[in-house]
Design a protein around this motif. Sequence first.
Motif, PDB file in Angstrom:
ATOM      1  N   UNK A   1       9.180   2.254  -7.535  1.00 13.77           N
ATOM      2  CA  UNK A   1       8.666   2.135  -6.317  1.00 13.77           C
ATOM      3  C   UNK A   1       8.061   3.605  -5.979  1.00 13.77           C
ATOM      4  N   UNK A   2       9.059   4.735  -6.234  1.00  8.95           N
ATOM      5  CA  UNK A   2       8.558   6.094  -5.717  1.00  8.95           C
ATOM      6  C   UNK A   2       7.428   6.421  -6.388  1.00  8.95           C
ATOM      7  N   UNK A   3       7.161   5.943  -8.064  1.00  2.21           N
ATOM      8  CA  UNK A   3       6.082   6.445  -8.635  1.00  2.21           C
ATOM      9  C   UNK A   3       4.656   6.036  -7.947  1.00  2.21           C
ATOM     10  N   UNK A   4       4.804   4.904  -7.358  1.00  2.00           N
ATOM     11  CA  UNK A   4       3.667   4.074  -6.762  1.00  2.00           C
ATOM     12  C   UNK A   4       3.582   4.519  -5.209  1.00  2.00           C
ATOM     13  N   UNK A   5       4.191   5.616  -4.751  1.00  2.00           N
ATOM     14  CA  UNK A   5       4.330   6.207  -3.375  1.00  2.00           C
ATOM     15  C   UNK A   5       4.650   5.268  -2.496  1.00  2.00           C
ATOM     16  N   UNK A   6       5.784   4.185  -2.709  1.00  2.37           N
ATOM     17  CA  UNK A   6       6.292   3.544  -1.594  1.00  2.37           C
ATOM     18  C   UNK A   6       7.688   3.981  -1.390  1.00  2.37           C
ATOM     19  N   UNK A   7       8.370   3.866  -0.007  1.00  4.03           N
ATOM     20  CA  UNK A   7       9.462   4.149   0.450  1.00  4.03           C
ATOM     21  C   UNK A   7      10.430   3.145  -0.135  1.00  4.03           C
ATOM     22  N   UNK A   8      11.481   3.828  -0.634  1.00  7.76           N
ATOM     23  CA  UNK A   8      12.604   2.736  -0.724  1.00  7.76           C
ATOM     24  C   UNK A   8      13.816   2.653   0.270  1.00  7.76           C
ATOM     25  N   UNK A   9      14.085   1.418   0.796  1.00 10.96           N
ATOM     26  CA  UNK A   9      14.947   1.260   1.791  1.00 10.96           C
ATOM     27  C   UNK A   9      16.259   0.753   1.182  1.00 10.96           C
ATOM     28  N   UNK A  10      17.397   1.212   1.270  1.00  9.25           N
ATOM     29  CA  UNK A  10      18.784   0.564   0.742  1.00  9.25           C
ATOM     30  C   UNK A  10      19.316  -0.340   1.515  1.00  9.25           C
ATOM     31  N   UNK A  11      19.436  -1.641   1.468  1.00 10.20           N
ATOM     32  CA  UNK A  11      20.382  -2.621   1.904  1.00 10.20           C
ATOM     33  C   UNK A  11      21.504  -2.430   0.863  1.00 10.20           C
ATOM     34  N   UNK A  12      22.726  -1.732   1.435  1.00  7.83           N
ATOM     35  CA  UNK A  12      23.860  -1.593   0.522  1.00  7.83           C
ATOM     36  C   UNK A  12      24.608  -2.791   0.478  1.00  7.83           C
ATOM     37  N   UNK A  13      25.002  -3.104  -0.772  1.00  7.22           N
ATOM     38  CA  UNK A  13      25.951  -4.262  -0.886  1.00  7.22           C
ATOM     39  C   UNK A  13      27.468  -4.164  -0.337  1.00  7.22           C
TER      40      UNK A  13
ATOM     41  N   UNK B   1       1.036  -1.116   0.029  1.00  9.36           N
ATOM     42  CA  UNK B   1      -0.133  -0.046   0.041  1.00  9.36           C
ATOM     43  C   UNK B   1       0.676   1.173  -0.034  1.00  9.36           C
ATOM     44  N   UNK B   2       0.354   2.526  -0.425  1.00  9.79           N
ATOM     45  CA  UNK B   2       1.063   3.537  -0.383  1.00  9.79           C
ATOM     46  C   UNK B   2       1.873   3.904   1.069  1.00  9.79           C
ATOM     47  N   UNK B   3       3.032   4.179   1.193  1.00  8.87           N
ATOM     48  CA  UNK B   3       3.659   4.502   2.366  1.00  8.87           C
ATOM     49  C   UNK B   3       4.285   3.103   2.876  1.00  8.87           C
ATOM     50  N   UNK B   4       4.181   1.951   2.384  1.00 14.57           N
ATOM     51  CA  UNK B   4       4.723   0.902   2.676  1.00 14.57           C
ATOM     52  C   UNK B   4       6.148   1.241   1.977  1.00 14.57           C
ATOM     53  N   UNK B   5       7.166   0.169   2.579  1.00 12.42           N
ATOM     54  CA  UNK B   5       8.764   0.174   2.236  1.00 12.42           C
ATOM     55  C   UNK B   5       9.089  -1.075   1.589  1.00 12.42           C
ATOM     56  N   UNK B   6      10.004  -0.734   0.464  1.00 14.88           N
ATOM     57  CA  UNK B   6      10.509  -1.880  -0.311  1.00 14.88           C
ATOM     58  C   UNK B   6      11.997  -1.880  -0.365  1.00 14.88           C
ATOM     59  N   UNK B   7      12.396  -2.865  -0.030  1.00 15.62           N
ATOM     60  CA  UNK B   7      13.874  -2.961   0.103  1.00 15.62           C
ATOM     61  C   UNK B   7      14.644  -3.210  -1.384  1.00 15.62           C
ATOM     62  N   UNK B   8      15.628  -2.633  -1.773  1.00 14.57           N
ATOM     63  CA  UNK B   8      16.589  -2.919  -2.894  1.00 14.57           C
ATOM     64  C   UNK B   8      17.915  -2.822  -2.475  1.00 14.57           C
ATOM     65  N   UNK B   9      18.764  -3.682  -3.228  1.00 13.85           N
ATOM     66  CA  UNK B   9      20.145  -3.962  -2.602  1.00 13.85           C
ATOM     67  C   UNK B   9      21.196  -3.128  -3.620  1.00 13.85           C
ATOM     68  N   UNK B  10      21.686  -1.826  -3.135  1.00 13.81           N
ATOM     69  CA  UNK B  10      22.230  -0.975  -3.924  1.00 13.81           C
ATOM     70  C   UNK B  10      23.588  -1.288  -3.818  1.00 13.81           C
TER      71      UNK B  10
END
Length: 391
Positions: free
Chosen positions: A128-140, A109-118
């Motif tokens: 993710x941002x276009x769909x109003x989700x927050x991106x959380x970075x799990x840095x490699x 849902x809007x406002x939920x978080x999505x993890x990506x591995x940068x």
Amino acid sequence: MKYNFDEVIDRTNTNSLKWDGLEKLYGDKELLPLWVADMDFKAPQPVIDAIKKQAEHGVYGYTITTDSFYEPLIAWLKKRHNWEVEKEWLTFSPGIVPALSVIIRAFSDPGDKIIVQTPVYYPFFKVAKQNEREVIENELHFDGTHYTMDFEDLERKMTPDVKLLILSNPHNPVGRVWTKEELIKLGEICRKHNVLIISDEIHCDLIRKGYTHTPLAAISEELRDHSITCLAPSKTFNLAGLYASTLVIPNHDHRMKFQRLLQNQATTSPNTFAVPAFEAAYREGEEWLEQLLDYLEDNLTFLKNFVNERIPNVEVVEPEGTYLIWLNFRKLGLDSRELKKLIQKEAKVALNEGYTFGSPGEGFERINIACPRSILEEALVRIEKAIKKID
């Protein structure tokens, strides 16, 4: 048949994003483009023949997918990756990024978080941002030569409002082919926190000798039911412009939820030429792919030798898969603006700036080596000359 990957094909004035889009995207149509992930090679001849046959039919109406559309892919996955996929698990999508958008809206849902591995494929951030989700970075973690997953950081970031993790497997842009053990550990953390894994495996066929691609969903029933796998022939066979992708969604409830939302967008039908191309590629494209992999390996060797001998203050991050190579320019001591100017204004080459893949990409550039060696050499010579001017 023997394919000639050294052939230089003029792609200008063909509506090519890579070539004709230079002026709009980079402000300079004279750049040598080694950026976006398509190849400067002709597709396999059986694909060309299939498209010609369809074109000669002369009627280009609405299209459906039948069993013949999926059967070559199922056989391909079994042969190339030892992965047994059932037809009912498969669903068509007009591209992986559009599919990601549907998945995000279906399972969060809007406002939920999505993890990506940068650092990671930059459209992950955008969709993710276009769909109003927050991106959380799990840095490699980068030790100077090699990237690994930071599982401790991932565990710390698994809050209740994290709903999805988008996995790049093999990883774009750092070139890692994740091991089975790494994927199991990732899966354990995501299952523990009820985070659905979206595994982008579009580069799964572009693997160097000595490495093995492991489909996440093939590891166990638990991971099979807790993941959605995105596949396409676009990178493997250079068919990106046909917009034909397939999602593997073994979990029935997940599949129904995705398909309902996809149908609401009226994007469930492939274009007329995608169907025969898709079928021919997976049924008859293996000979072309094997020759391509050999050529890409030789291009990589050429790149590494050139950089080591003539641009020693640039480092090649050793890839395990994909034709996208991660170059480390940090020894030059330039900030992102200065590095961009060096590559584009001085060397007159179009690469992908590392910072666009997330802040850990600062000081890096991504180069596409899926081109005739003469083009690759010209790009490297230009970069060499530009760097020598600042030494």
